[in-house]
Design a protein around this motif. Structure first.
Motif, PDB file in Angstrom:
ATOM      1  N   UNK A  25       0.838  -1.200   0.000  1.00  0.00           N
ATOM      2  CA  UNK A  25       0.000   0.000   0.000  1.00  0.00           C
ATOM      3  C   UNK A  25       0.871   1.247   0.000  1.00  0.00           C
ATOM      4  N   UNK A  26       1.958   1.216   0.770  1.00  0.00           N
ATOM      5  CA  UNK A  26       2.771   2.413   0.975  1.00  0.00           C
ATOM      6  C   UNK A  26       3.978   2.513   0.046  1.00  0.00           C
ATOM      7  N   UNK A  27       4.536   1.372  -0.373  1.00  0.00           N
ATOM      8  CA  UNK A  27       5.774   1.414  -1.156  1.00  0.00           C
ATOM      9  C   UNK A  27       5.615   0.867  -2.568  1.00  0.00           C
ATOM     10  N   UNK A  28       4.414   0.445  -2.929  1.00  0.00           N
ATOM     11  CA  UNK A  28       4.228  -0.152  -4.252  1.00  0.00           C
ATOM     12  C   UNK A  28       4.908  -1.508  -4.301  1.00  0.00           C
ATOM     13  N   UNK A  29       5.666  -1.753  -5.354  1.00  0.00           N
ATOM     14  CA  UNK A  29       6.276  -3.077  -5.512  1.00  0.00           C
ATOM     15  C   UNK A  29       7.591  -3.227  -4.741  1.00  0.00           C
ATOM     16  N   UNK A  30       8.152  -2.149  -4.211  1.00  0.00           N
ATOM     17  CA  UNK A  30       9.454  -2.200  -3.546  1.00  0.00           C
ATOM     18  C   UNK A  30       9.405  -3.050  -2.264  1.00  0.00           C
ATOM     19  N   UNK A  31       8.405  -2.835  -1.414  1.00  0.00           N
ATOM     20  CA  UNK A  31       8.294  -3.588  -0.158  1.00  0.00           C
ATOM     21  C   UNK A  31       8.173  -5.093  -0.372  1.00  0.00           C
ATOM     22  N   UNK A  32       7.211  -5.539  -1.189  1.00  0.00           N
ATOM     23  CA  UNK A  32       7.109  -6.976  -1.450  1.00  0.00           C
ATOM     24  C   UNK A  32       8.346  -7.573  -2.115  1.00  0.00           C
ATOM     25  N   UNK A  33       9.014  -6.782  -2.966  1.00  0.00           N
ATOM     26  CA  UNK A  33      10.232  -7.266  -3.619  1.00  0.00           C
ATOM     27  C   UNK A  33      11.334  -7.515  -2.588  1.00  0.00           C
ATOM     28  N   UNK A  34      11.495  -6.603  -1.652  1.00  0.00           N
ATOM     29  CA  UNK A  34      12.517  -6.775  -0.614  1.00  0.00           C
ATOM     30  C   UNK A  34      12.204  -7.995   0.246  1.00  0.00           C
ATOM     31  N   UNK A  35      10.943  -8.154   0.623  1.00  0.00           N
ATOM     32  CA  UNK A  35      10.572  -9.310   1.444  1.00  0.00           C
ATOM     33  C   UNK A  35      10.771 -10.602   0.673  1.00  0.00           C
ATOM     34  N   UNK A  36      10.454 -10.610  -0.618  1.00  0.00           N
ATOM     35  CA  UNK A  36      10.649 -11.815  -1.419  1.00  0.00           C
ATOM     36  C   UNK A  36      12.132 -12.197  -1.467  1.00  0.00           C
ATOM     37  N   UNK A  37      12.997 -11.208  -1.537  1.00  0.00           N
ATOM     38  CA  UNK A  37      14.431 -11.475  -1.619  1.00  0.00           C
ATOM     39  C   UNK A  37      15.042 -11.836  -0.265  1.00  0.00           C
ATOM     40  N   UNK A  38      14.476 -11.324   0.832  1.00  0.00           N
ATOM     41  CA  UNK A  38      15.058 -11.514   2.162  1.00  0.00           C
ATOM     42  C   UNK A  38      14.494 -12.748   2.868  1.00  0.00           C
ATOM     43  N   UNK A  39      13.224 -13.027   2.684  1.00  0.00           N
ATOM     44  CA  UNK A  39      12.563 -14.101   3.439  1.00  0.00           C
ATOM     45  C   UNK A  39      13.146 -15.463   3.086  1.00  0.00           C
ATOM     46  N   UNK A  40      13.342 -16.258   4.103  1.00  0.00           N
ATOM     47  CA  UNK A  40      13.880 -17.606   3.902  1.00  0.00           C
ATOM     48  C   UNK A  40      12.766 -18.649   3.855  1.00  0.00           C
ATOM     49  N   UNK A  41      11.628 -18.306   4.425  1.00  0.00           N
ATOM     50  CA  UNK A  41      10.520 -19.250   4.507  1.00  0.00           C
ATOM     51  C   UNK A  41       9.720 -19.261   3.206  1.00  0.00           C
ATOM     52  N   UNK A  42       9.298 -20.433   2.800  1.00  0.00           N
ATOM     53  CA  UNK A  42       8.565 -20.608   1.539  1.00  0.00           C
ATOM     54  C   UNK A  42       7.230 -19.870   1.559  1.00  0.00           C
ATOM     55  N   UNK A  43       6.498 -19.969   2.672  1.00  0.00           N
ATOM     56  CA  UNK A  43       5.187 -19.323   2.754  1.00  0.00           C
ATOM     57  C   UNK A  43       5.325 -17.797   2.704  1.00  0.00           C
ATOM     58  N   UNK A  44       6.316 -17.252   3.385  1.00  0.00           N
ATOM     59  CA  UNK A  44       6.536 -15.799   3.354  1.00  0.00           C
ATOM     60  C   UNK A  44       6.913 -15.339   1.946  1.00  0.00           C
ATOM     61  N   UNK A  45       7.734 -16.112   1.255  1.00  0.00           N
ATOM     62  CA  UNK A  45       8.096 -15.769  -0.133  1.00  0.00           C
ATOM     63  C   UNK A  45       6.878 -15.836  -1.046  1.00  0.00           C
ATOM     64  N   UNK A  46       6.001 -16.814  -0.821  1.00  0.00           N
ATOM     65  CA  UNK A  46       4.788 -16.910  -1.640  1.00  0.00           C
ATOM     66  C   UNK A  46       3.873 -15.707  -1.416  1.00  0.00           C
ATOM     67  N   UNK A  47       3.723 -15.286  -0.162  1.00  0.00           N
ATOM     68  CA  UNK A  47       2.934 -14.080   0.115  1.00  0.00           C
ATOM     69  C   UNK A  47       3.543 -12.885  -0.606  1.00  0.00           C
ATOM     70  N   UNK A  48       4.864 -12.766  -0.523  1.00  0.00           N
ATOM     71  CA  UNK A  48       5.540 -11.647  -1.179  1.00  0.00           C
ATOM     72  C   UNK A  48       5.372 -11.717  -2.700  1.00  0.00           C
ATOM     73  N   UNK A  49       5.400 -12.910  -3.268  1.00  0.00           N
ATOM     74  CA  UNK A  49       5.220 -13.052  -4.721  1.00  0.00           C
ATOM     75  C   UNK A  49       3.817 -12.630  -5.146  1.00  0.00           C
ATOM     76  N   UNK A  50       2.806 -13.036  -4.373  1.00  0.00           N
ATOM     77  CA  UNK A  50       1.438 -12.622  -4.709  1.00  0.00           C
ATOM     78  C   UNK A  50       1.294 -11.107  -4.591  1.00  0.00           C
ATOM     79  N   UNK A  51       1.870 -10.527  -3.536  1.00  0.00           N
ATOM     80  CA  UNK A  51       1.800  -9.080  -3.359  1.00  0.00           C
ATOM     81  C   UNK A  51       2.566  -8.358  -4.465  1.00  0.00           C
ATOM     82  N   UNK A  52       3.726  -8.894  -4.830  1.00  0.00           N
ATOM     83  CA  UNK A  52       4.527  -8.293  -5.896  1.00  0.00           C
ATOM     84  C   UNK A  52       3.807  -8.374  -7.232  1.00  0.00           C
ATOM     85  N   UNK A  53       3.193  -9.511  -7.525  1.00  0.00           N
ATOM     86  CA  UNK A  53       2.400  -9.640  -8.756  1.00  0.00           C
ATOM     87  C   UNK A  53       1.318  -8.574  -8.812  1.00  0.00           C
TER      88      UNK A  53
END
Length: 114
Positions: A25-53
């Motif tokens: 909501x606040x950063x556009x695609x930047x926030x989800x992109x950072x979480x997708x790159x940093x998160x080690x857990x599969x479920x967290x990366x999937x959430x970030x991928x859906x948000x990034x999409x």
């Protein structure tokens, strides 16, 4: 002792999932992109991928609506896109707090979930 570590991991996974949607909501695609790159857990990366999409889709829709401002329909489309972004991100964050993946409607799939 292992149970405490598991609940901490589950809690971190949930927090990363919620953050990936709320930051959109606040950063556009930047926030989800950072979480997708940093998160080690599969479920967290999937959430970030859906948000990034979704955030990349919003960017594309906004560019098209910006061009359509010259035809007098773009302003309305930009408002609708903004409202949908807010509603969808909140819904996805609530689902993430319940450890559920939620695929955004109208989202173009750039990144596939694991």
């Amino acid at each position: 002792m292992a149970n405490t570590n598991t609940s901490k991991t589950n809690s971190d996974e949930r927090i990363f999932g919620i953050l990936s949607h709320v930051l959109g909501i606040f950063t556009g695609f930047i926030g989800p992109l950072i979480i997708m790159l940093v998160a080690k857990d599969k479920m967290a990366r999937n959430h970030a991928k859906f948000a990034l999409n979704w955030q990349l889709s919003v960017l594309i829709y906004s560019i098209v609506a910006g061009i359509l401002i010259f035809v007098f329909i773009g302003t309305l489309l930009l408002a609708v896109i903004g409202v949908l972004n807010l509603i969808f991100c909140i819904l996805a964050a609530v689902k993430a707090s319940n450890n559920e993946l939620w695929k955004y409607p109208l989202s173009i799939q750039f990144f596939k979930p694991e």
